[in-house]
Design an enzyme around this catalytic site. Structure first.
Site, PDB file in Angstrom:
ATOM      1  N   ASP A  59     -10.896 -21.075  10.061  1.00 28.45           N
ATOM      2  CA  ASP A  59     -12.231 -21.084   9.487  1.00 28.45           C
ATOM      3  C   ASP A  59     -12.821 -22.472   9.721  1.00 28.45           C
ATOM      4  O   ASP A  59     -12.113 -23.390  10.147  1.00 28.45           O
ATOM      5  CB  ASP A  59     -12.154 -20.774   7.982  1.00 28.45           C
ATOM      6  N   SER A  60     -14.107 -22.624   9.414  1.00 31.42           N
ATOM      7  CA  SER A  60     -14.701 -23.958   9.501  1.00 31.42           C
ATOM      8  C   SER A  60     -14.442 -24.744   8.220  1.00 31.42           C
ATOM      9  O   SER A  60     -14.537 -25.976   8.215  1.00 31.42           O
ATOM     10  CB  SER A  60     -16.215 -23.861   9.739  1.00 31.42           C
ATOM     11  N   TYR A 118     -20.178 -23.434  10.151  1.00 35.90           N
ATOM     12  CA  TYR A 118     -20.374 -22.838  11.466  1.00 35.90           C
ATOM     13  C   TYR A 118     -21.724 -22.133  11.610  1.00 35.90           C
ATOM     14  O   TYR A 118     -22.209 -21.952  12.726  1.00 35.90           O
ATOM     15  CB  TYR A 118     -19.248 -21.849  11.755  1.00 35.90           C
ATOM     16  N   CYS A 163     -13.828 -16.108   9.126  1.00 33.25           N
ATOM     17  CA  CYS A 163     -15.202 -16.604   9.032  1.00 33.25           C
ATOM     18  C   CYS A 163     -16.120 -15.521   9.580  1.00 33.25           C
ATOM     19  O   CYS A 163     -15.949 -15.090  10.728  1.00 33.25           O
ATOM     20  CB  CYS A 163     -15.358 -17.892   9.842  1.00 33.25           C
ATOM     21  N   GLU A 188     -16.502 -24.731  -1.726  1.00 33.95           N
ATOM     22  CA  GLU A 188     -15.786 -25.891  -1.194  1.00 33.95           C
ATOM     23  C   GLU A 188     -15.534 -26.911  -2.307  1.00 33.95           C
ATOM     24  O   GLU A 188     -14.439 -27.468  -2.417  1.00 33.95           O
ATOM     25  CB  GLU A 188     -16.599 -26.534  -0.059  1.00 33.95           C
ATOM     26  N   CYS A 246     -19.140 -13.538   2.751  1.00 36.49           N
ATOM     27  CA  CYS A 246     -18.621 -14.772   3.339  1.00 36.49           C
ATOM     28  C   CYS A 246     -17.275 -15.015   2.695  1.00 36.49           C
ATOM     29  O   CYS A 246     -17.115 -14.796   1.485  1.00 36.49           O
ATOM     30  CB  CYS A 246     -19.585 -15.934   3.072  1.00 36.49           C
ATOM     31  N   HIS A 267     -15.896 -17.568   1.768  1.00 31.98           N
ATOM     32  CA  HIS A 267     -15.952 -18.549   0.678  1.00 31.98           C
ATOM     33  C   HIS A 267     -16.237 -17.893  -0.673  1.00 31.98           C
ATOM     34  O   HIS A 267     -15.785 -18.380  -1.718  1.00 31.98           O
ATOM     35  CB  HIS A 267     -17.054 -19.584   0.941  1.00 31.98           C
TER      36      HIS A 267
END
Length: 265
Positions: A10-11, A42, A74, A151, A182, A184
């Site tokens: 993933d980014s 990304y 992702c 994050e 997503c 996240h």
């Protein structure tokens, strides 16, 4: 039995939500988690640069770590790089897509899609809606704020519920099922539930991905409950607030975060 190791890419740290589902289903499988934080997020990259970065980084780990399977954790990368990546890498590659189909099947009022702006505007996403939710009202919400919140949460920063409420307000009263589009966003599941209320069902792709990984690995390996999995983590540049991020990875069983620059991959 020799070690079975998968690569999760993933980014950022969003793929951790998918890792948890895979670990719960396949505790004997080892994992290398690699995130390209130098280019995070990304969704802001041009497709050509995104493809180049993903191909280079993923190929490095496949070549050096005896990887059995790759998970592109992702949504943005999955919709852009999978076909080209599969041309270069022969082992199975699993991508993630928004869970529009199961959400539509379980909705009577309307479906909310919470995703990044790049995923919301992607033609692939609109195809999913046309195929699986053509008879439903779909409210699409593109946001990067939730990515940053996730994050930060993994680094120990509390989620600002008032800010989250402002982002999610367009969905209130309009949907009874919300897709966490997503990787996240499942990291914010509890907070999103607080804001939208328990009457809104939250759906993500984690369980479906873990079942797909299980299916693909069982074609090649036998489960061994005595095998002790190991978890390694790499990123492309020095992460901000390393100590807090390391704590979260350590709690999940990962090794010390190591730097693997893209230019050396």
């Amino acid at each position: 039995m020799s070690e079975t190791r998968i690569l999760m890419f993933d980014s950022g740290v969003g793929g951790i939500s998918v890792f948890k589902d895979i670990k719960a289903r396949l505790p004997w499988v080892s994992c290398t988690y690699a995130f390209d934080n130098e280019a995070y997020p990304y969704g802001e990259l041009e497709p050509k640069e995104l493809i180049q970065r993903v191909e280079s980084y993923v190929s490095h780990f496949v070549k050096t770590q005896n990887i059995a399977l790759v998970v592109i954790a992702c949504n943005t990368a999955s919709t852009i790089v999978l076909s080209k990546l599969r041309e270069k890498i022969t082992i199975p590659i699993v991508g993630v897509v928004p869970a529009i189909k199961p959400a539509s099947q379980r909705s009577s009022l309307g479906v909310g899609l919470i995703a990044t702006p790049a995923t919301v505007t992607r033609e692939y996403t609109h195809e999913l809606i046309r195929h699986f939710a053509h008879d439903k009202d779909v409210v699409m919400l593109g946001t990067t704020k939730l990515v940053d919140m996730a994050e930060q949460k993994l680094r120990g920063v509390p989620v600002d519920l008032e800010s989250l409420d402002r982002v999610l307000r367009p969905l209130k009263g309009s949907v009874d099922v919300a897709v966490l589009g997503c990787t996240h966003f499942p990291l914010l599941r509890d907070e999103i539930c607080q804001v939208l209320g328990t009457e809104v069902l939250l759906i993500d792709s984690g369980d479906a991905i873990s079942r797909r990984v299980e299916f693909l690995l069982q074609e090649r390996f036998l489960s061994d409950s005595k095998n002790k999995a190991s978890y390694e983590v790499f990123c492309s540049t020095e992460p901000f607030d390393r100590s807090a991020l390391q704590l979260s990875f350590t709690q999940l069983g990962f090794s010390e975060i190591r730097i693997q620059p893209l230019k050396d991959a």
